[in-house]
Motif scaffolding. Sequence first.
Motif, PDB file in Angstrom:
ATOM      1  N   ASP A 117       1.055   7.679   6.870  1.00 43.25           N
ATOM      2  CA  ASP A 117       2.155   6.763   6.591  1.00 43.25           C
ATOM      3  C   ASP A 117       3.473   7.192   7.250  1.00 43.25           C
ATOM      4  OD1 ASP A 117      -0.042   6.494   4.815  1.00 43.25           O
ATOM      5  OD2 ASP A 117       1.206   5.550   3.286  1.00 43.25           O
ATOM      6  N   HIS A 118       4.213   6.232   7.753  1.00 45.00           N
ATOM      7  CA  HIS A 118       5.521   6.338   8.458  1.00 45.00           C
ATOM      8  C   HIS A 118       5.353   6.349   9.970  1.00 45.00           C
ATOM      9  CE1 HIS A 118       8.152   6.439   5.031  1.00 45.00           C
ATOM     10  NE2 HIS A 118       7.430   7.394   4.468  1.00 45.00           N
ATOM     11  N   LEU A 119       4.892   7.485  10.548  1.00 43.42           N
ATOM     12  CA  LEU A 119       4.517   7.551  11.973  1.00 43.42           C
ATOM     13  C   LEU A 119       5.660   7.281  12.959  1.00 43.42           C
ATOM     14  CD1 LEU A 119       1.065   5.653  11.691  1.00 43.42           C
ATOM     15  CD2 LEU A 119       1.487   8.115  11.504  1.00 43.42           C
ATOM     16  N   ILE A 132      -1.236  10.857   3.704  1.00 43.01           N
ATOM     17  CA  ILE A 132      -0.204  11.802   4.155  1.00 43.01           C
ATOM     18  C   ILE A 132       1.033  11.046   4.650  1.00 43.01           C
ATOM     19  CG2 ILE A 132      -1.281  11.974   6.464  1.00 43.01           C
ATOM     20  CD1 ILE A 132      -0.383  14.958   6.496  1.00 43.01           C
ATOM     21  N   HIS A 133       2.228  11.517   4.197  1.00 41.95           N
ATOM     22  CA  HIS A 133       3.505  11.071   4.785  1.00 41.95           C
ATOM     23  C   HIS A 133       3.672  11.933   6.027  1.00 41.95           C
ATOM     24  CE1 HIS A 133       4.430   9.499   0.783  1.00 41.95           C
ATOM     25  NE2 HIS A 133       5.602   9.061   1.165  1.00 41.95           N
ATOM     26  N   VAL A 134       3.711  11.328   7.185  1.00 41.19           N
ATOM     27  CA  VAL A 134       3.667  12.161   8.386  1.00 41.19           C
ATOM     28  C   VAL A 134       4.531  11.610   9.521  1.00 41.19           C
ATOM     29  CG1 VAL A 134       1.633  11.082   9.461  1.00 41.19           C
ATOM     30  CG2 VAL A 134       2.017  13.522   9.747  1.00 41.19           C
ATOM     31  N   THR A 160       6.178  -1.992   1.562  1.00 39.11           N
ATOM     32  CA  THR A 160       7.633  -2.013   1.299  1.00 39.11           C
ATOM     33  C   THR A 160       8.260  -0.623   1.299  1.00 39.11           C
ATOM     34  OG1 THR A 160       7.267  -1.879  -1.094  1.00 39.11           O
ATOM     35  CG2 THR A 160       7.562  -4.096  -0.133  1.00 39.11           C
ATOM     36  N   ASP A 161       7.502   0.409   0.848  1.00 39.00           N
ATOM     37  CA  ASP A 161       8.083   1.719   0.530  1.00 39.00           C
ATOM     38  C   ASP A 161       9.150   1.585  -0.551  1.00 39.00           C
ATOM     39  OD1 ASP A 161       8.301   4.443   0.544  1.00 39.00           O
ATOM     40  OD2 ASP A 161       9.481   4.575   2.378  1.00 39.00           O
ATOM     41  N   PHE A 162       8.923   0.702  -1.523  1.00 37.68           N
ATOM     42  CA  PHE A 162       9.863   0.593  -2.643  1.00 37.68           C
ATOM     43  C   PHE A 162      10.096   1.994  -3.216  1.00 37.68           C
ATOM     44  CE2 PHE A 162      11.096   0.366  -7.022  1.00 37.68           C
ATOM     45  CZ  PHE A 162      12.041  -0.641  -7.034  1.00 37.68           C
ATOM     46  N   SER A 164       1.070   3.067  -6.279  1.00 34.21           N
ATOM     47  CA  SER A 164       2.234   3.692  -6.917  1.00 34.21           C
ATOM     48  C   SER A 164       2.061   5.208  -6.930  1.00 34.21           C
ATOM     49  CB  SER A 164       2.366   3.152  -8.346  1.00 34.21           C
ATOM     50  OG  SER A 164       3.330   3.892  -9.072  1.00 34.21           O
ATOM     51  N   LYS A 165       3.028   5.903  -6.325  1.00 35.75           N
ATOM     52  CA  LYS A 165       2.927   7.365  -6.192  1.00 35.75           C
ATOM     53  C   LYS A 165       3.741   8.057  -7.275  1.00 35.75           C
ATOM     54  CE  LYS A 165       3.026   6.734  -1.163  1.00 35.75           C
ATOM     55  NZ  LYS A 165       1.616   6.855  -0.815  1.00 35.75           N
ATOM     56  N   SER A 166       3.249   9.198  -7.729  1.00 36.91           N
ATOM     57  CA  SER A 166       4.098  10.075  -8.540  1.00 36.91           C
ATOM     58  C   SER A 166       4.990  10.833  -7.553  1.00 36.91           C
ATOM     59  CB  SER A 166       3.229  11.027  -9.361  1.00 36.91           C
ATOM     60  OG  SER A 166       2.551  11.932  -8.506  1.00 36.91           O
ATOM     61  N   SER A 218       0.796  -1.243   0.000  1.00 37.75           N
ATOM     62  CA  SER A 218       0.000   0.000   0.000  1.00 37.75           C
ATOM     63  C   SER A 218       0.822   1.283   0.000  1.00 37.75           C
ATOM     64  CB  SER A 218      -0.946  -0.008   1.208  1.00 37.75           C
ATOM     65  OG  SER A 218      -0.196  -0.166   2.410  1.00 37.75           O
ATOM     66  N   HIS A 219       2.139   1.190  -0.157  1.00 37.50           N
ATOM     67  CA  HIS A 219       2.956   2.419  -0.214  1.00 37.50           C
ATOM     68  C   HIS A 219       4.231   2.142  -0.998  1.00 37.50           C
ATOM     69  CE1 HIS A 219       4.495   6.236   2.031  1.00 37.50           C
ATOM     70  NE2 HIS A 219       5.364   5.952   1.056  1.00 37.50           N
ATOM     71  N   THR A 220       4.255   2.599  -2.259  1.00 41.36           N
ATOM     72  CA  THR A 220       5.501   2.504  -3.042  1.00 41.36           C
ATOM     73  C   THR A 220       5.679   3.765  -3.884  1.00 41.36           C
ATOM     74  OG1 THR A 220       4.897   1.640  -5.245  1.00 41.36           O
ATOM     75  CG2 THR A 220       4.924   0.035  -3.433  1.00 41.36           C
ATOM     76  N   HIS A 221       6.944   3.996  -4.223  1.00 37.29           N
ATOM     77  CA  HIS A 221       7.299   5.029  -5.211  1.00 37.29           C
ATOM     78  C   HIS A 221       7.904   4.241  -6.367  1.00 37.29           C
ATOM     79  CE1 HIS A 221       7.011   8.293  -2.062  1.00 37.29           C
ATOM     80  NE2 HIS A 221       7.173   7.225  -1.301  1.00 37.29           N
ATOM     81  N   LEU A 222       7.043   3.583  -7.113  1.00 34.85           N
ATOM     82  CA  LEU A 222       7.460   2.556  -8.070  1.00 34.85           C
ATOM     83  C   LEU A 222       8.123   3.123  -9.317  1.00 34.85           C
ATOM     84  CD1 LEU A 222       7.140  -0.515  -8.903  1.00 34.85           C
ATOM     85  CD2 LEU A 222       4.996   0.183 -10.004  1.00 34.85           C
TER      86      LEU A 222
HETATM   87 ZN    ZN Z   1       6.811   7.375   0.687  1.00 37.14          ZN
END
Ligand code: ZN
Length: 422
Positions: A268-270, A245-247, A320-322, A146-148, A76-80
């Motif tokens: 996300d992160h926390l 949100i990346h927080v 993963t946070d790929f 997948s995030k831009s 649920s969280h990647t920068h692919l």
């Molecule tokens: Zn991220």
Amino acid sequence: MRPKASLLIERIHTLVTCQPTQVDPIGRIAGACVAVAGEHILAIGSMADVISEVDASDATRIDGSGKILAPGFVDSHTHLVFGGSRVQEYAARLTRTASEAVAMGIPTGILATVEMTRAESAEVLTQSALRRLDEMLQHGTTTVESKSGYGLSLAEELKILQVNQRLDDHHPIDIISTFLGAHAAPPEIPHAEYVDLVISEMIPAVAEAGLAKFCDVYCDEGYFSLEDSRRILEAARGAGLGLKIHVDQYSDLGGGGLAAALAVVSADHLNYTGRDSARRLARAGVTGVLMPLIDFAVQHPRPFQARLLIEEGMTIALATDFCPGCWAVSMPLMIQFASRQHRLSPEEAFLAATAGGARALNLNDRGILAPGFLADIQMWDLPSFEDAFYRLGHNPVEIVIKRGKIVLDRRRDGGSTGHLYR
Ligand code: ZN
């Protein structure tokens, strides 16, 4: 007339449904059978029950003897999608500080990747991302967010989001696309001007093109302030996008409170999230996305505290946070780290990597194996569920079924190897 099954997985040693029962948080069934019709699960239960419920006369059959069957991973969280790599930075940082790496002339950080991504065509970005998705599929992943965020101009962000769309069209893995224009401010515009551009031009254009389900923002010191983040997320909500949100990754700017007030889908992160913030996030129904491999890759001085978040009532997802700073495709490796480093039981970690991931993406059709859910399934060649946590670095995945189709089959006994879907 009994409904026709297209696929039947029989004599399964252990079926992990990820649907909690009173006695088992991951709803295991021993000696189970799963019937699939088209893209969805038709029936689940004992061999006798399923066989009496469905017509399996034309079904493809898979022998699940001695195997573990479970939902595919939802990452649920990647920068692919990005150009180039930051291998030089990673290698240097194994023994040196960030400023030493910069002094050596090595391009570092998000802006280095922005330059490398802008230099590549959509076609080249698509091909490299497809190879990454192949590896993810081999490790049991069936849905990837997948995030831009490595374009940082309207045209370059749209280019990345269009790559997301092509990946979704051309790869069996479902791609959930997120617009992260607010990943960093680009060097060519003052920060405040860039925030205005994200709000007034980028968000409307992305929403109008239908290229993203979510809008995300990197709320942290040196990136986007609490006020920037609020304005961006409110604009995104107004445009009909879901919010992420990346927080609290490197500092606590109060982003947890903002995430709770806006009832974002995921925070996300926390790493720096305290009890009060966690309680508010839990009450607002926000899913916490935790990523042990990025904390490992950057040797984070303050790894996230999964137990605290769970104690305060939060639902967690594990991903993963790929990304160029954390080249990790393996959800099996990720859950091994999550469980050992963050004191999560195998059941908690696996649930967070499947049903939790689905919840972090607002998807209620996957992450669980039950009638009516998508037939997104992985089969492991392991003697027990816990072996997936015990065998460090091992990839247990033998078969992957995506939307009812066998897309990967690595069985040694006559099954073909490699990719079936191409
Ligand atoms: Zn991220």
